[in-house]
Design an enzyme around this catalytic site. Structure first.
Site, short mmCIF file in Angstrom:
data_model
loop_
_atom_site.label_atom_id
_atom_site.label_comp_id
_atom_site.label_asym_id
_atom_site.label_seq_id
_atom_site.Cartn_x
_atom_site.Cartn_y
_atom_site.Cartn_z
N LYS A 329 45.65 47.24 49.40
CA LYS A 329 44.76 48.22 48.77
C LYS A 329 43.47 48.36 49.58
O LYS A 329 43.03 49.48 49.87
CB LYS A 329 44.47 47.77 47.34
CG LYS A 329 43.61 48.72 46.54
CD LYS A 329 43.90 48.64 45.04
CE LYS A 329 43.36 47.37 44.41
NZ LYS A 329 41.93 47.43 44.12
N SER A 330 42.88 47.24 49.95
CA SER A 330 41.60 47.30 50.68
C SER A 330 41.76 48.04 52.00
O SER A 330 40.93 48.87 52.38
CB SER A 330 41.10 45.88 50.98
OG SER A 330 40.84 45.21 49.78
N GLY A 402 36.72 50.36 41.84
CA GLY A 402 35.40 49.86 42.23
C GLY A 402 35.19 49.95 43.74
O GLY A 402 34.10 50.27 44.22
N ASP A 623 40.73 38.02 43.93
CA ASP A 623 41.55 38.88 43.07
C ASP A 623 42.78 38.16 42.52
O ASP A 623 43.52 38.72 41.70
CB ASP A 623 42.02 40.11 43.87
CG ASP A 623 40.86 41.04 44.18
OD1 ASP A 623 39.84 41.00 43.47
OD2 ASP A 623 40.97 41.81 45.16
N LYS A 650 34.85 42.06 37.19
CA LYS A 650 35.97 42.79 37.81
C LYS A 650 36.44 43.88 36.83
O LYS A 650 35.70 44.24 35.93
CB LYS A 650 37.09 41.81 38.16
CG LYS A 650 36.70 40.86 39.30
CD LYS A 650 36.52 41.58 40.60
CE LYS A 650 36.07 40.66 41.71
NZ LYS A 650 35.68 41.40 42.91
N ARG A 654 37.49 38.79 33.68
CA ARG A 654 38.78 38.11 33.86
C ARG A 654 38.77 36.66 33.38
O ARG A 654 39.84 36.10 33.11
CB ARG A 654 39.21 38.19 35.34
CG ARG A 654 39.67 39.58 35.69
CD ARG A 654 40.19 39.70 37.10
NE ARG A 654 40.72 41.05 37.29
CZ ARG A 654 40.88 41.64 38.46
NH1 ARG A 654 40.57 41.01 39.58
NH2 ARG A 654 41.37 42.86 38.53
N ARG A 695 45.63 43.42 36.94
CA ARG A 695 46.01 42.06 37.36
C ARG A 695 46.25 41.13 36.16
O ARG A 695 47.05 40.21 36.24
CB ARG A 695 44.96 41.49 38.31
CG ARG A 695 44.79 42.35 39.57
CD ARG A 695 44.22 41.61 40.75
NE ARG A 695 43.78 42.55 41.77
CZ ARG A 695 44.58 43.12 42.67
NH1 ARG A 695 45.86 42.84 42.71
NH2 ARG A 695 44.08 43.98 43.56
C1 S3P Z 1 37.50 44.48 47.79
C2 S3P Z 1 36.60 43.46 47.63
C3 S3P Z 1 36.59 42.56 46.47
C4 S3P Z 1 37.88 42.64 45.69
C5 S3P Z 1 38.34 44.06 45.46
C6 S3P Z 1 38.55 44.76 46.79
C7 S3P Z 1 37.40 45.33 48.98
O1 S3P Z 1 35.53 42.90 45.61
O2 S3P Z 1 37.73 42.01 44.44
O3 S3P Z 1 39.55 44.09 44.74
O4 S3P Z 1 38.35 46.07 49.27
O5 S3P Z 1 36.37 45.28 49.65
P1 S3P Z 1 34.03 42.29 45.82
O6 S3P Z 1 33.58 42.72 47.14
O7 S3P Z 1 33.24 42.90 44.70
O8 S3P Z 1 34.19 40.83 45.68
#
Ligand code: S3P
Length: 747
Positions: A329-330, A402, A623, A650, A654, A695
């Protein structure tokens, strides 16, 4: 008014104009016993005779004045060009006790007609417009259920009698219609776009083709496209003549808009400009696919999350075989962002077609970028360069994501135009102050709600300056946001992180040819550079793999291979933690794909032990904790997590939500402000509330592999945000998972 006694059924209802619309209204009244008598008025004796013969009306009355005198309600359903003349004829018989409504497709001219006759729109006149009809016309076409499940727009004004409004509303609702209220100008502008222009185009297209004798043949061969597009050109010309004239101003407006669009299309064809052509059509396709979203003027909507999907996970499943989970996803988010800003065409494979990354993709389409796909994970992005984004037409809706909101806040702070970023119920509660703060230090103008929550309102046209930002929390999203703003800032931008977090942004920037310096925990870049298009192969998401790592680890007899998993060192906390608990995980065929390490991972069952989770692993598994808590519940002894307060902000809290769920299953789970203490032990059965957190939902589906009874999990639709085929793959490896849609919406 004396109509206060007007309960249902009414006495006499007079229908003036006995065509499809008036006739269907009459049939609806009669079938639902909403009045005792329906009187029909028409200029045509034949129509009245037909109306009587078909049982549409009870009595025919050619004289309008006579027909409306003493009626409880009058429905004006004649062509709208005749409204003023009809109201004038009716006027002597209207003493304020009769309610009048109409069904005209344009409301401005109806209001004008009423004013011309009565001096103002009378309180007993409730203008309306049923959005139903067909290319067929005449009383013969009348249908008893024409209005069922259709919208009816009423356009009352301040002077309208509320009782009269309520009565008209109730009649439509009793026929199964949904009633909406609008003001007159809004109604006419909306209808010009959604109905009047399409009719005009259909008439025009058929006329243009029919004029040419040679083209007569075309009609003979014309198949689906022509037929679909021109069905409405068979509509009643008199009626549409009146509508186009009555809605003149709005029509001219939309015809001009359309002509400009057509010119643009023409130019693209003439110049064989593939990018422009694909741009128009991919945007149009996406908009058509998300029709309702487009009508609501937002990029992306929550169709999936509006459904309450319930999982029922049964014990007794197994975990065997070999699967590849969807793309990371990232990395998927970042591929769209950097690909859009690059020069040239970026080709992505393995893109995650989940709702979160699709929200990012749709956003860039709304910002004017041509993006083809996704099609089986393949996406082609026609980069517009660092300064090529265009202002969007409305707010950018980012659903549950987010990552989209935080990374885009950085990028959009540096654009020349304003933007507003919104999200769903969960995203609307998440902290955005953490990105607004450093962005403001850079000179951005960013507003959030008082609590630091969305919508995020960004004022464009600011000159950003590079800063050094010492991050108060370990967050890859905050880091990435600052770095993306830094691409546009004057001078150097640097970030230090309190603990290593995922470094996909840094890696991908380099992949696009943008220099990034990393020294210890400090990441630095210079503003003003450019990105060059590249190819990106997105590995399978280790976060989605985690559910299956835990599933195999807790299930006796399990033996599973997860293929092509991204094992970026900033993401492998879940492997480290499971191994520390005694898990049997082998990392096979390690290789590097497009700047990211990838491997196949074999997981076999092994009895797990509770551990104190090393705090340095927390950001590397941030995550994966919901899944790891299930592993802890199946382990012998106590597992303690500390230093993980981030889990509370989150997609849900969670820590609390997992503790509540585990307790429901009879597992001892004590939440602490920054973690949880879980005592391994038998899991019973029960109903879990996932709070719409993908999740949480997937973690409890996995838990059933070791539970004593069924686990029912509510609000699972958001699984589609990160892992759209979770159910399919779970079943493929042998888990026993049922899916149903509950009849209610989640709150
Ligand atoms: C992510 C960073 C993480 C992760 C999120 C995806 C990203 O969040 O929890 O699912 O793609 O940069 P945080 O940066 O708020 O920890």
């Amino acid at each position: 008014m004396t109509t206060s006694s007007l309960g249902l059924p009414l006495g006499t209802v007079t229908i003036v104009g006995l065509g499809l619309i008036g006739g269907s209204f009459a049939l609806g009244l009669k079938a639902n016993r909403l009045c005792r008598e329906v009187v029909g008025v028409s200029r045509s004796e034949a129509t009245l005779a037909k109306g009587l013969e078909l049982g549409v009306i009870d009595r025919a009355e050619p004289d309008v004045e006579k027909a409306v005198r003493g009626a409880d309600l009058v429905m004006l359903a004649a062509p709208i060009g005749t409204t003023e003349a009809l109201l004038r004829k009716m006027a002597p018989a209207l003493d304020g006790t009769t309610i009048v409504t109409d069904a005209g497709s344009v409301k401005g001219n109806v209001a004008a007609a009423a004013k011309a006759v009565f001096g103002s729109v009378p309180p007993w006149f409730v203008p309306g417009h049923p959005i139903a009809g067909s290319e067929r016309s005449g009383v013969e076409a009348a249908k008893v259920d024409l209005y069922r499940n259709h919208k009816v727009i009423l356009t009352p004004d301040n002077a309208t009698d509320p009782q009269a409004l309520r009565l008209v509303q109730r009649l439509w609702q009793a026929m199964g219609a949904e009633v909406l209220l609008m003001d007159v100008p809004q109604h006419d502008a909306v209808l010009a776009r959604t109905s009047h222009l399409p009719h005009l185009l259909a008439f025009s297209l058929v006329d243009t083709l029919a004029k040419d004798n040679e083209n007569q043949d075309i009609f003979r061969y014309a198949a689906g496209g022509f037929r679909d597009f021109t069905r409405i050109a068979s509509s009643d010309p008199t009626m549409w003549h009146d509508i186009f004239i009555a809605n003149r101003d709005s029509m001219l407006d939309v015809i001009d808009q359309f002509s400009a669009g057509l010119d643009q299309f023409r130019r693209a064809v003439e110049q064989q400009d593939s990018q422009a052509l694909l741009g128009i059509m991919t945007r149009a396709k996406a908009a058509r696919d998300h029709f309702t979203k487009m009508l609501a003027k937002r990029a992306y909507t929550k169709t999936m999350t509006e459904k309450n999907i319930v999982f029922t996970a049964h014990p007794g499943g197994e975990v065997k075989g070999s699967i590849r989970v969807p793309g990371d996803k990232s990395i998927s988010h970042r591929s769209i962002m950097l690909g859009s800003l690059a020069e040239g065409v970026t080709e992505v494979t393995g893109f995650l077609e989940g709702e979160d990354s699709l929200a990012t993709l749709q956003t860039f389409r709304d910002l004017g970028v041509t993006i083809e796909g996704p099609n089986h994970g393949q996406v082609k992005i026609f980069g517009v360069g660092m300064h090529g984004l265009l202002p969007p037409h409305g707010n950018l809706y980012l659903g549950n994501s987010g990552t989209s909101m935080r990374l885009l806040s950085g990028l959009l702070s540096a654009q020349a135009f304003d933007t507003v970023l919104t999200g769903d119920e969960s995203l609307s509660k998440r902290p955005m102050g953490r990105v607004a703060k450093p962005l403001r230090e850079m000179g951005a103008v960013v507003e959030t709600e008082d609590k630091g929550t969305p919508p995020v309102r960004i004022k464009g046209g600011q000159l950003l300056k590079g800063i050094h930002y010492d991050m108060p929390m370990a967050s890859a999203q905050v880091k990435s946001c600052v770095l993306l703003a830094g691409l546009y800032a004057q001078g150097e931008t640097s970030v230090t992180e309190p603990a290593p977090t995922r470094d996909h942004t840094e890696r991908m920037l380099r992949g696009f040819g943008y220099p990034v310096k990393v020294e210890g925990n400090k990441i630095t870049l210079q503003g003003g550079g450019k990105l060059t298009a590249t190819k990106i192969d997105v590995p399978a998401d280790i976060s989605s793999s985690a559910f299956f790592m835990v599933a195999a680890s807790i299930t006796p007899g399990a033996d599973l291979i997860l293929e092509h998993v991204g094992i970026n060192p900033t993401r492998i906390g879940v492997i480290n933690i499971l191994r520390a608990m005694g898990g049997r995980l082998d990392v096979l065929n390690e290789r590097e794909v497009g700047g990211e390490p990838v491997a196949d991972i074999r997981i076999r069952y092994a009895p797990l032990q509770g551990i104190e989770i090393p705090e340095d692993q927390v950001p590397l598994a941030i995550d994966e904790f919901p899944a790891l808590f299930i592993a802890a519940a199946c382990a012998q002894g106590t597992t303690i997590l500390r230093g993980a307060e981030e889990l509370r902000v989150k997609e849900s809290d969670r820590i609390q939500v997992m503790a509540d769920g585990l307790k429901t299953l009879g597992v001892k789970a004590d939440p602490t402000p920054d973690g949880i203490i879980i005592e391994g032990g038998p899991m019973g059965s029960g109903t879990i509330e996932s709070h719409g957190d993908h999740r949480i939902a997937m973690s409890f589906a996995v838990a059933a592999l070791r539970s004593q009874g069924d686990i029912q999990i509510r609000n699972c639709a958001n699984v589609a945000t990160s892992f759209p085929n979770f159910v399919e793959l779970s079943r493929k490896v042998g888990m026993k998972l049922d899916v149903a849609e509950a009849g209610e919406q989640h709150g």
